[in-house]
Design a protein around this motif. Structure first.
Motif, PDB file in Angstrom:
ATOM      1  N   ARG A  50      37.887  44.245  35.936  1.00 45.26           N
ATOM      2  CA  ARG A  50      39.136  43.506  35.678  1.00 45.26           C
ATOM      3  C   ARG A  50      40.273  44.448  35.300  1.00 45.26           C
ATOM      4  O   ARG A  50      41.430  44.252  35.682  1.00 45.26           O
ATOM      5  N   THR A  52      40.769  47.571  36.260  1.00 50.28           N
ATOM      6  CA  THR A  52      41.272  48.236  37.476  1.00 50.28           C
ATOM      7  C   THR A  52      42.114  47.254  38.282  1.00 50.28           C
ATOM      8  O   THR A  52      43.186  47.596  38.789  1.00 50.28           O
ATOM      9  N   THR A  69      34.619  40.195  35.639  1.00 47.69           N
ATOM     10  CA  THR A  69      35.133  39.933  34.288  1.00 47.69           C
ATOM     11  C   THR A  69      34.102  39.115  33.522  1.00 47.69           C
ATOM     12  O   THR A  69      33.313  38.387  34.127  1.00 47.69           O
TER      13      THR A  69
HETATM   14  N1  LIG Z   1      39.979  57.974  39.699  1.00 46.85           N
HETATM   15  C1  LIG Z   1      39.632  56.876  40.354  1.00 46.85           C
HETATM   16  O1  LIG Z   1      39.252  56.945  41.524  1.00 46.85           O
HETATM   17  C2  LIG Z   1      39.715  55.550  39.655  1.00 46.85           C
HETATM   18  C3  LIG Z   1      39.367  54.391  40.345  1.00 46.85           C
HETATM   19  C4  LIG Z   1      39.451  53.152  39.667  1.00 46.85           C
HETATM   20  C5  LIG Z   1      39.880  53.105  38.354  1.00 46.85           C
HETATM   21  N2  LIG Z   1      40.226  54.274  37.735  1.00 46.85           N
HETATM   22  C6  LIG Z   1      40.698  54.244  36.338  1.00 46.85           C
HETATM   23  O2  LIG Z   1      39.673  53.724  35.496  1.00 46.85           O
HETATM   24  C7  LIG Z   1      40.297  53.112  34.364  1.00 46.85           C
HETATM   25  C8  LIG Z   1      39.776  51.688  34.225  1.00 46.85           C
HETATM   26  O3  LIG Z   1      38.382  51.750  33.958  1.00 46.85           O
HETATM   27  P1  LIG Z   1      37.736  50.956  32.714  1.00 46.85           P
HETATM   28  O4  LIG Z   1      36.345  51.452  32.525  1.00 46.85           O
HETATM   29  O5  LIG Z   1      38.680  51.026  31.562  1.00 46.85           O
HETATM   30  O6  LIG Z   1      37.782  49.444  33.209  1.00 46.85           O
HETATM   31  P2  LIG Z   1      37.149  48.706  34.509  1.00 46.85           P
HETATM   32  O7  LIG Z   1      35.763  49.220  34.755  1.00 46.85           O
HETATM   33  O8  LIG Z   1      38.128  48.742  35.617  1.00 46.85           O
HETATM   34  O9  LIG Z   1      37.110  47.198  33.994  1.00 46.85           O
HETATM   35  C9  LIG Z   1      36.433  46.886  32.811  1.00 46.85           C
HETATM   36  C10 LIG Z   1      36.351  45.375  32.698  1.00 46.85           C
HETATM   37  O10 LIG Z   1      35.418  44.884  33.669  1.00 46.85           O
HETATM   38  C11 LIG Z   1      34.729  43.776  33.115  1.00 46.85           C
HETATM   39  N3  LIG Z   1      33.310  44.127  32.996  1.00 46.85           N
HETATM   40  C12 LIG Z   1      32.744  45.333  32.803  1.00 46.85           C
HETATM   41  N4  LIG Z   1      31.400  45.247  32.768  1.00 46.85           N
HETATM   42  C13 LIG Z   1      31.109  43.942  32.961  1.00 46.85           C
HETATM   43  C14 LIG Z   1      29.890  43.208  33.047  1.00 46.85           C
HETATM   44  N5  LIG Z   1      28.685  43.814  32.904  1.00 46.85           N
HETATM   45  N6  LIG Z   1      29.945  41.873  33.248  1.00 46.85           N
HETATM   46  C15 LIG Z   1      31.136  41.250  33.405  1.00 46.85           C
HETATM   47  N7  LIG Z   1      32.322  41.888  33.337  1.00 46.85           N
HETATM   48  C16 LIG Z   1      32.306  43.211  33.122  1.00 46.85           C
HETATM   49  C17 LIG Z   1      35.354  43.506  31.757  1.00 46.85           C
HETATM   50  O11 LIG Z   1      36.450  42.634  32.005  1.00 46.85           O
HETATM   51  P3  LIG Z   1      36.984  41.563  30.920  1.00 46.85           P
HETATM   52  O12 LIG Z   1      37.557  42.395  29.805  1.00 46.85           O
HETATM   53  O13 LIG Z   1      38.019  40.775  31.658  1.00 46.85           O
HETATM   54  O14 LIG Z   1      35.799  40.764  30.510  1.00 46.85           O
HETATM   55  C18 LIG Z   1      35.850  44.873  31.348  1.00 46.85           C
HETATM   56  O15 LIG Z   1      36.872  44.864  30.372  1.00 46.85           O
HETATM   57  C19 LIG Z   1      41.791  53.149  34.607  1.00 46.85           C
HETATM   58  O16 LIG Z   1      42.340  54.270  33.945  1.00 46.85           O
HETATM   59  C20 LIG Z   1      41.871  53.319  36.126  1.00 46.85           C
HETATM   60  O17 LIG Z   1      43.075  53.906  36.560  1.00 46.85           O
HETATM   61  C21 LIG Z   1      40.151  55.478  38.343  1.00 46.85           C
END
Ligand SMILES: NC(=O)c1ccc[n+]([C@@H]2O[C@H](COP(=O)([O-])OP(=O)(O)OC[C@H]3O[C@@H](n4cnc5c(N)ncnc54)[C@H](OP(=O)(O)O)[C@@H]3O)[C@@H](O)[C@H]2O)c1
Length: 173
Positions: A50, A52, A69
């Motif tokens: 969510r 991302t 999410t």
């Molecule tokens: N370098 C790259 O190629 C790349 C690619 C993509 C992203 N990114 C970066 O990665 C960062 C985001 O990553 P992140 O780890 O903070 O967040 P994320 O993995 O994008 O999202 C996390 C969210 O996913 C949901 N979630 C996670 N595990 C779950 C599960 N087991 N069941 C249900 N829902 C689940 C939750 O949403 P809810 O809070 O809504 O429940 C959680 O808050 C950003 O900085 C982005 O720019 C980098």
């Protein structure tokens, strides 16, 4: 382990120490990397966390977007919603282009999906950013085979990067 029908692939841009993000956003914005991302993922389902999804202005066109999410009230008119990775993969398997399913991040979703991955499309950015708070799981060549590696390219402002494709080593039955 890969099943015959669906290859599950993570696509990611990583720094020298597996850095992938900072403060909810990408660390680098490399035009050629975005082009490659688009060309590899086009017409295939893409699965993302969510957070991302929130970092994107809208769903990625031409691809089934699946957002994971825990929030039962979360909606997005241009995406399908799943409440677990397993549910997201089931949706992806029933979507167009399911022979290849892309996990597109972020850190939490890469971590959860890592044991299920068959392949990796990595953009290796030769950089060790000071500001980073999100990482990709460590990849070692004990478990993965490098199947393709591009030459090293350079952005106009001097950032070096290459493209690396890997497949998970098959374990003996
Ligand atoms: N370098 C790259 O190629 C790349 C690619 C993509 C992203 N990114 C970066 O990665 C960062 C985001 O990553 P992140 O780890 O903070 O967040 P994320 O993995 O994008 O999202 C996390 C969210 O996913 C949901 N979630 C996670 N595990 C779950 C599960 N087991 N069941 C249900 N829902 C689940 C939750 O949403 P809810 O809070 O809504 O429940 C959680 O808050 C950003 O900085 C982005 O720019 C980098």
């Amino acid at each position: 382990m890969e099943n015959s029908k669906n290859n599950i692939c993570a696509i990611v841009a990583i720094g020298d120490n597996f850095e992938i993000g900072y403060n909810g956003d990408l660390i680098w914005h490399i035009k050629e990397d975005l082009k490659r991302f688009k060309s590899l993922t086009m017409c295939h389902p893409v699965i993302m966390g969510r957070k991302t999804r929130d970092s994107l202005p809208k769903a990625l066109p031409g691809r089934t977007n699946i957002v994971i999410t825990r929030n039962p009230e979360y909606t997005a008119s241009d995406s399908l919603i799943a409440h677990s990775l397993t549910e997201a993969i089931e949706i992806a398997k029933n979507s167009e282009g399911s022979e290849k399913i892309f996990i597109i991040g972020g850190g939490q979703i890469y971590e959860d999906a890592f044991p299920l991955l068959d392949s990796l499309e990595i953009t290796h950015v030769y950089d060790t950013p000071k500001e980073t708070d999100t990482y990709f799981p460590k990849v070692t060549l004990d478990d993965w085979v490098l199947t393709e590696k591009s030459e090293i390219f350079e952005t106009p402002d001097g950032l070096k990067y290459d493209f690396e494709s890997l497949s998970r080593k098959k374990t003996k039955p």
